[in-house]
Design a protein around this motif. Sequence first.
Motif, PDB file in Angstrom:
ATOM      1  N   SER A  78     -28.626 -10.914  52.586  1.00  0.00           N
ATOM      2  CA  SER A  78     -28.379  -9.464  52.635  1.00  0.00           C
ATOM      3  C   SER A  78     -27.725  -9.057  51.326  1.00  0.00           C
ATOM      4  O   SER A  78     -27.496  -9.895  50.439  1.00  0.00           O
ATOM      5  N   ASP A  79     -27.403  -7.784  51.218  1.00  0.00           N
ATOM      6  CA  ASP A  79     -26.773  -7.292  49.983  1.00  0.00           C
ATOM      7  C   ASP A  79     -25.404  -7.902  49.753  1.00  0.00           C
ATOM      8  O   ASP A  79     -24.936  -7.977  48.607  1.00  0.00           O
ATOM      9  N   ILE A  80     -24.746  -8.339  50.819  1.00  0.00           N
ATOM     10  CA  ILE A  80     -23.379  -8.842  50.674  1.00  0.00           C
ATOM     11  C   ILE A  80     -23.242 -10.316  51.060  1.00  0.00           C
ATOM     12  O   ILE A  80     -22.134 -10.850  51.045  1.00  0.00           O
ATOM     13  N   ALA A  81     -24.363 -10.972  51.409  1.00  0.00           N
ATOM     14  CA  ALA A  81     -24.265 -12.348  51.910  1.00  0.00           C
ATOM     15  C   ALA A  81     -25.170 -13.294  51.135  1.00  0.00           C
ATOM     16  O   ALA A  81     -26.340 -12.989  50.878  1.00  0.00           O
ATOM     17  N   ALA A  82     -24.608 -14.432  50.766  1.00  0.00           N
ATOM     18  CA  ALA A  82     -25.375 -15.489  50.107  1.00  0.00           C
ATOM     19  C   ALA A  82     -25.199 -16.785  50.880  1.00  0.00           C
ATOM     20  O   ALA A  82     -24.101 -17.088  51.354  1.00  0.00           O
ATOM     21  N   ARG A  83     -26.275 -17.522  51.033  1.00  0.00           N
ATOM     22  CA  ARG A  83     -26.252 -18.796  51.743  1.00  0.00           C
ATOM     23  C   ARG A  83     -26.672 -19.893  50.788  1.00  0.00           C
ATOM     24  O   ARG A  83     -27.597 -19.719  49.990  1.00  0.00           O
ATOM     25  N   TYR A  84     -25.990 -21.026  50.895  1.00  0.00           N
ATOM     26  CA  TYR A  84     -26.177 -22.124  49.950  1.00  0.00           C
ATOM     27  C   TYR A  84     -26.621 -23.364  50.718  1.00  0.00           C
ATOM     28  O   TYR A  84     -25.924 -23.830  51.608  1.00  0.00           O
TER      29      TYR A  84
END
Length: 395
Positions: A78-84
Motif C-alpha cells: 500500500s502507500d504506507i506499507a512495505a513488506r520484506y
Amino acid sequence: MSTASGTAFMKLSCHCGANSFSFPVVLPINKKYKSIRLCVCSDCRYQNGTLAGSFVPAPSVPFDPDSPPSGITVYRSSDIAARYFCSTCSCQLLFRQSLPELAKDEGNGFWIATGGLQLPSGEQFEVDAVNFVDCALDGGLASWLPSQSINKTLQANINVEDVSALEIAAKDIDNTDILEGKCHCGKVNIALSRPGQGENELPPKTWGDNTDLMVPYYTPREKQPPIVSENPWWIREEQVPGKGKRFLGGLCTCASCRTIAGVEVQSWIFVPTVCIKLKLPDGSVTEWPSREQLVTDERFENVIGTYQSTAGDPGVLRGYCKTCGANIFWDGLTRQGLIDISAGIFTHRGIREEAWIEWWTERVSYVEDAEGRHCIGQCLEQGLKDWKKRLGGHV
C-alpha cells in the motif's frame, strides 16, 4: 517465564539462511516483543498466502528501509506499507508502516514476521490480539480460536457472539462454479474446478501418501489406514447435496512451513493438479505445469519462484510469487498429480469457502513442532473442535 537479567538477542532468519538479523533486548524481555498479533486483513492473507499474518514490533531498526540487504525483495502492499521477504525461499521477514507517528518509534515502524523469529532462551510467545477480523466476512482464522479466548484477543469490539453471527451470515453467500484465487499483486491467478469429476483424480493417476493432518507422522506404517481408490482422502463429500464434492483443507505449524511462510500457522488445500488452471500475466490459460516446467520454462519461471528441497524437506518443491512473495504451493515426491495450495489466496470473497473446502478439525498438522514455542497450535486444535460443535457437528 524467564527470570534472567542482562542483555540477549531476538534472532530472525529465513528457512534458507540467506537472511538473518539480531535484535538486542534487555532481560527480562518486554512483553510486547513476545505478544503476537495475528492479522486477518486482506493484505496479509493475499500477500503471504495464509489465513493470517503474525507479527511483533521490532525492538530496533534492522536496516535502512530505503536500502535493504541484497537478498531481500521489497513489496509495497500500500502507500504506507512495505513488506520484506527472502528472495530465495520467500520467507516473510519484516513489515513496515511508514507513518509519521512511528518515525521516532524504537523500531521506526518495523514489525517482525514471527515465523522465523526465535526468542531468547526461556521465553515463549503468546497470542495477544487478532486484528482486522471484520475484513473476513466469516471471522477467518479468529473463528478457530477456542471460544473462551475469542473475547480476550479480538480487537475492534468484536466478541464471540459477533464471530458466530459472521459465520452464519457467510453461509448465505452464493456458491460458485469455479473457485478463483490470486496473490496480492495479481500476477499469480489460479482457478479450481470441482474435485471428483474424473478418473484422473483417483489412484493410481493421482496419488498421495497419508497426510500428517489426518494421520500423525509418528504413526507406524502398518497402523496407517489404506488409501481407498474409490474415495481417496483428498476428495471430500459435498457440504450441501447437489453442490459438488470438496477439497480437504487444514492448518500446519511445522517448522518448515513456519520459516518459509514467515507466519506461525500455514493453511493448505490439497488439490489434484487436473483441477487447476493457471492464468499467466499475458492472459493465456494453461494446465498446472510439471515440476520441471516450473523450474525451467520461462513462462512460469518469470512469475512463480521455486525453492528446492533441503535436507529437512527431501524432494520438496515450493513455489511463491516472485513479485509480492505470496506462498503458492507445496509439492513432494510422495505425491503424484496432487499438490498443496495456500488457502489464503482463495479468500478474496472474504470467506473460508466451506462450500469448496472441508476444513479438518481433528488435528493441526505437525502441532508438535510448536511445543515450547507457543500454544497457538493446541489452541487452534481446540478451537476447531469448538467451531465444529457450533455448526452442529457438520463442517
